[in-house]
Write a protein that holds these residues in place. Structure first.
Motif, short mmCIF file in Angstrom:
data_model
loop_
_atom_site.label_atom_id
_atom_site.label_comp_id
_atom_site.label_asym_id
_atom_site.label_seq_id
_atom_site.Cartn_x
_atom_site.Cartn_y
_atom_site.Cartn_z
N UNK A 304 -17.30 62.78 15.79
CA UNK A 304 -16.59 63.79 15.00
C UNK A 304 -17.46 65.01 14.75
N UNK A 305 -18.77 64.80 14.66
CA UNK A 305 -19.70 65.91 14.42
C UNK A 305 -20.04 66.65 15.70
N UNK A 306 -19.52 66.18 16.86
CA UNK A 306 -19.75 66.87 18.12
C UNK A 306 -21.08 66.59 18.77
N UNK A 307 -21.75 65.50 18.41
CA UNK A 307 -23.04 65.19 19.01
C UNK A 307 -22.86 64.77 20.47
N UNK A 308 -23.75 65.25 21.33
CA UNK A 308 -23.67 64.98 22.77
C UNK A 308 -24.87 64.13 23.21
N UNK A 309 -24.63 63.08 24.03
CA UNK A 309 -25.73 62.23 24.49
C UNK A 309 -26.42 62.79 25.72
N UNK A 310 -27.48 62.11 26.10
CA UNK A 310 -28.22 62.43 27.33
C UNK A 310 -27.32 62.24 28.54
N UNK A 311 -27.41 63.18 29.47
CA UNK A 311 -26.62 63.11 30.70
C UNK A 311 -27.55 62.74 31.85
N UNK A 312 -27.51 61.50 32.36
CA UNK A 312 -28.44 61.09 33.41
C UNK A 312 -28.20 61.79 34.74
N UNK A 313 -26.99 62.31 34.95
CA UNK A 313 -26.68 62.98 36.22
C UNK A 313 -27.31 64.36 36.29
#
Length: 370
Positions: A304-313
């Motif tokens: 909901x807070x818009x946090x984005x994870x690591x993108x391995x690609x």
């Protein structure tokens, strides 16, 4: 154990006949004189009157007499695989204390971890078998329930750790090295320490004390001068493995939140925001400071807070959490400790870095165990 060695038997040299006769006559006469002197000093001395104990001493004596019946001596049996593949039963020991009149006893999780059987001895009674009803390795707390509940159970009175002050007198009661009901005295040496536990988590608000705490004290109560529980003795910092004047206790305010959940549900609430962090070892090897997100759960406060994870690609780190409520966060354990400090249902302000930019987002702390 001290080893006492016998004194060497005295060597007697061969002497001239006249000198030998003189030594013989002296040896025959000496015991009579010695016995006479001993008989004159044989009467015991009179005992000097003690008088009343000092008020400070009497207060400590009363505290121990009131509190010690609430302290438990815990022994465990654990089955381990032997060197040649067979099963071996090992024994352990620790401390605990009576929580309520229903027969619940609180101790450290590491005291009963993996135990096949657990026994609790109270006061001067016989050991009572108990079962583990709940454990929280993240807090190093566990609750036992006596299978046979005595009518004389005396729960330890609860205090508060929120209003503790450095310099207060504290008392630890436990079973160091298996020596039952040992009392030690000290001070609150520091507050708000952090204690690493399990799964990269830390307990925040830990009490540091110089009251002597040794192996076997684990799980025992730390009391204030009114005999109230203010902490659970858990760990020491020592190169030798024995007390060096730096001991740590889990604060009672946290204990009072975790223990009821362990009694009711068998597990404790687990504060979080709905993210799966990347292993701290990998983050450290990459030279990154903060918490790197491996995944963000759908419908969670983090999403909901818009946090984005690591993108391995693409190799994009996404959002790296570097602060909570204005306090810097460099490791996962620090981040978890700040969530513990805030508590479930609290709203925290995260400082997040993405690339070269920083921003602040507000996120609700939830119980990950639901």
């Amino acid at each position: 154990m001290k080893t006492f060695r016998s004194a060497p038997f005295p060597l007697i040299a061969t002497a001239a006949p006249g000198l030998a006769a003189l030594l013989l006559s002296a040896s025959l006469l000496a015991p009579t004189a010695v016995c006479a002197r001993e008989s004159a000093q044989a009467a015991p001395r009179a005992v000097a009157p003690r008088g009343a104990l000092l008020s400070e001493e009497q207060a400590v004596v009363s505290l121990f007499e009131q509190s010690s019946p609430s302290v438990a001596y815990i022994t465990t049996e654990t089955v381990q695989r032997g060197v040649f593949g067979g099963a071996e039963v090992s024994q352990g020991a620790g401390s605990g204390f009576v929580w309520d009149a229903s027969g619940h006893v609180v101790t450290n999780f590491h005291v009963v971890k993996g135990a096949r059987r657990v026994f609790v001895q109270l006061d001067a009674g016989k050991p009572i078998e108990a079962e583990v009803v709940g454990g929280a390795p993240e807090y190093d707390l566990a609750v036992l329930r006596l299978k046979n509940v005595p009518r004389t159970l005396r729960p330890v009175p609860l205090g508060s750790s929120r209003d503790l002050r450095i310099g207060q007198t504290v008392y630890a009661i436990g079973n160091p090295f298996g020596l039952q009901r040992t009392l030690t005295k000290g001070l609150v040496s520091a507050l708000d320490r952090e204690l690493p536990t399990a799964n990269f988590r830390e307990v925040a608000g830990v009490i540091q004390t110089d009251a002597a705490i040794n192996p076997g004290n684990s799980g025992g109560p730390l009391l204030d001068s009114a005999g109230r529980l203010i902490g659970v003795n858990t760990a020491i910092r020592s190169a030798s493995g024995s007390s060096s004047g730096i001991g740590f206790a889990i604060p009672v305010d946290l204990v009072n939140r975790v223990v009821p959940s362990l009694i009711n549900r068998g597990q404790a609430p687990l504060p979080g925001i709905g993210v799966t962090p990347i292993s701290p070892d990998q983050v450290a090897r990459a030279g990154i400071s903060g918490v790197v997100l491996g995944a963000v759960g759908r419908g969670t406060p983090a999403a909901s807070a818009g946090l984005q994870p690591y993108n391995p690609q693409t190799g994009d780190l996404g959002d790296v959490i570097i602060g909570v409520n204005g306090r810097p966060v460099q490791t996962l354990s620090t981040f978890v400790g700040e969530l513990e400090r805030a508590g479930i249902d609290a709203t925290v302000e995260l400082t997040v870095r993405r690339g070269e930019k920083e921003r602040r987002v507000r996120v609700k702390v939830i119980d990950l165990r639901g």
